[in-house]
Motif scaffolding. Structure first.
Motif, PDB file in Angstrom:
ATOM      1  N   ARG A 241       0.851  -1.193   0.000  1.00  0.00           N
ATOM      2  CA  ARG A 241       0.000   0.000   0.000  1.00  0.00           C
ATOM      3  C   ARG A 241       0.883   1.238   0.000  1.00  0.00           C
ATOM      4  O   ARG A 241       1.850   1.305   0.768  1.00  0.00           O
ATOM      5  CB  ARG A 241      -0.903  -0.018   1.233  1.00  0.00           C
ATOM      6  N   TYR A 242       0.565   2.192  -0.862  1.00  0.00           N
ATOM      7  CA  TYR A 242       1.355   3.414  -0.960  1.00  0.00           C
ATOM      8  C   TYR A 242       0.662   4.533  -0.183  1.00  0.00           C
ATOM      9  O   TYR A 242      -0.419   4.983  -0.544  1.00  0.00           O
ATOM     10  CB  TYR A 242       1.557   3.811  -2.425  1.00  0.00           C
ATOM     11  N   THR A 243       1.285   4.933   0.912  1.00  0.00           N
ATOM     12  CA  THR A 243       0.783   6.032   1.725  1.00  0.00           C
ATOM     13  C   THR A 243       1.832   7.125   1.771  1.00  0.00           C
ATOM     14  O   THR A 243       3.023   6.882   1.561  1.00  0.00           O
ATOM     15  CB  THR A 243       0.481   5.575   3.163  1.00  0.00           C
ATOM     16  N   ASP A 244       1.389   8.340   2.094  1.00  0.00           N
ATOM     17  CA  ASP A 244       2.337   9.446   2.256  1.00  0.00           C
ATOM     18  C   ASP A 244       3.392   9.112   3.305  1.00  0.00           C
ATOM     19  O   ASP A 244       4.558   9.477   3.164  1.00  0.00           O
ATOM     20  CB  ASP A 244       1.607  10.719   2.680  1.00  0.00           C
ATOM     21  N   HIS A 245       2.983   8.441   4.364  1.00  0.00           N
ATOM     22  CA  HIS A 245       3.908   8.130   5.449  1.00  0.00           C
ATOM     23  C   HIS A 245       5.011   7.190   4.968  1.00  0.00           C
ATOM     24  O   HIS A 245       6.197   7.421   5.215  1.00  0.00           O
ATOM     25  CB  HIS A 245       3.152   7.496   6.612  1.00  0.00           C
ATOM     26  N   ALA A 246       4.630   6.142   4.255  1.00  0.00           N
ATOM     27  CA  ALA A 246       5.609   5.170   3.777  1.00  0.00           C
ATOM     28  C   ALA A 246       6.550   5.780   2.751  1.00  0.00           C
ATOM     29  O   ALA A 246       7.775   5.623   2.834  1.00  0.00           O
ATOM     30  CB  ALA A 246       4.885   3.960   3.186  1.00  0.00           C
ATOM     31  N   THR A 247       6.007   6.496   1.778  1.00  0.00           N
ATOM     32  CA  THR A 247       6.857   7.043   0.717  1.00  0.00           C
ATOM     33  C   THR A 247       7.729   8.182   1.229  1.00  0.00           C
ATOM     34  O   THR A 247       8.875   8.326   0.797  1.00  0.00           O
ATOM     35  CB  THR A 247       6.009   7.514  -0.475  1.00  0.00           C
ATOM     36  N   ASP A 248       7.217   8.979   2.176  1.00  0.00           N
ATOM     37  CA  ASP A 248       8.060  10.026   2.777  1.00  0.00           C
ATOM     38  C   ASP A 248       9.262   9.405   3.478  1.00  0.00           C
ATOM     39  O   ASP A 248      10.395   9.891   3.357  1.00  0.00           O
ATOM     40  CB  ASP A 248       7.256  10.845   3.789  1.00  0.00           C
ATOM     41  N   ALA A 249       9.026   8.338   4.235  1.00  0.00           N
ATOM     42  CA  ALA A 249      10.121   7.693   4.960  1.00  0.00           C
ATOM     43  C   ALA A 249      11.141   7.095   4.000  1.00  0.00           C
ATOM     44  O   ALA A 249      12.357   7.257   4.177  1.00  0.00           O
ATOM     45  CB  ALA A 249       9.570   6.617   5.890  1.00  0.00           C
ATOM     46  N   ILE A 250      10.680   6.431   2.962  1.00  0.00           N
ATOM     47  CA  ILE A 250      11.594   5.802   1.986  1.00  0.00           C
ATOM     48  C   ILE A 250      12.423   6.859   1.270  1.00  0.00           C
ATOM     49  O   ILE A 250      13.661   6.755   1.178  1.00  0.00           O
ATOM     50  CB  ILE A 250      10.791   4.953   0.982  1.00  0.00           C
TER      51      ILE A 250
END
Length: 286
Positions: A241-250
């Motif tokens: 799942r692509y969320t702002d939280h995950a992609t910001d961290a990556i």
């Protein structure tokens, strides 16, 4: 000279939400080289703030640079106090202890501290008065604005989707409980070995990756990979799942790896010893 021993890099998208577990927390880690950062799965499906603290403590002796996306201290320089009219300490570490002693919220939360001071120090809605009267900023935020990273947020504004107040005060409680187990730059000198914690601003990583103002949130695999390429990273492993939280961290972990050796980011000209003791600084603003 900047610290040169880091071989692992972590970025944490943080949350100040009430409760014990927080879907808004994401942790991504990468090694030296060009492999894309990967998300670290929480012990119990969704991270708690306490679990992040324990994760960090367990890696205190590793060559790990960790970026947290919250403000490490309130403004102090312009008004000479964190909470004018309230007898607060005058250094960040002492203020973290002051905050923690007055905040019983679960899982290092801090909402009650803000709510008890709404209208006096914090803006939580129109009943508190004129919002502009609460907009006080740190010195690094003024520099970020001048550098074109967008309108800064203040830890005294605790309303709306873009507010950083609750997350920042919850984060200050985490820093208090971390103690001196891991140095926190710039309140502590950057270490020559072991882990170090810095404050990050995910928008800086987004700009470095070529994302335009207002379009810095990544919600699909192709856009994330294009941004990672700009930072010298290989494509990422697909996410469920692509969320702002995950992609910001990556993305921010990849940016941290690419910029950790830049001396000017560890020694910004405007960072005085007084600012370092009281307000801190966002890594990436020079």
């Amino acid at each position: 000279m900047p610290p040169a021993h880091f071989t692992r890099f972590a970025a944490i998208d943080w949350s100040g939400a009430k409760g014990a577990r927080h879907p808004g927390i994401a942790l991504a880690v990468c090694e030296a080289g060009d492999h894309a950062p990967t998300l670290i799965e929480p012990p119990h499906k969704i991270w708690s703030r306490g679990e992040i603290l324990r994760w960090l403590r367990a890696r205190a002796n590793e060559p790990l640079l960790v970026g947290f996306d919250f403000s490490f201290a309130p403004p102090h320089v312009l008004r000479g106090s964190y909470l004018p009219g309230e007898a607060t300490p005058d250094t960040a570490r002492a203020f973290w202890a002051y905050l923690d002693a007055r905040t019983p919220d679960a899982d290092l939360g801090a909402a009650s501290f803000l709510e008890a001071r709404r209208g006096t120090h914090f803006y939580l809605g129109a009943v508190d008065g004129t919002k502009a009267d609460f907009l006080h900023f740190r010195r690094c935020e003024a520099h970020a604005n001048a550098a074109g990273f967008g309108k800064p947020s203040t830890v005294y504004d605790a309303i709306g989707a873009a507010q950083v107040a609750k997350a920042s005060f919850a984060g200050m409680r985490l820093l208090h409980h971390l103690g001196h187990d891991v140095p926190v730059w710039p309140f502590d000198a950057a270490p020559k070995s072991g882990a170090c914690v810095v404050e990050i601003y995910t928008t800086i990583a987004a700009r470095a990756a070529g994302l335009r103002k207002g379009l810095s949130k990544l919600r699909d695999a192709d856009t994330l990979d294009a941004a990672l390429t700009e930072l010298g990273s290989q494509p990422h492993a697909p996410l469920a799942r692509y969320t702002d939280h995950a992609t910001d961290a990556i993305l921010t972990a990849a940016w941290l790896r690419a910029n950790a050796v830049r001396a000017e980011l560890w020694h910004p000209p405007a960072l005085t010893p007084h600012i370092a003791r009281t307000e801190g600084w966002t890594f990436g603003i020079s």
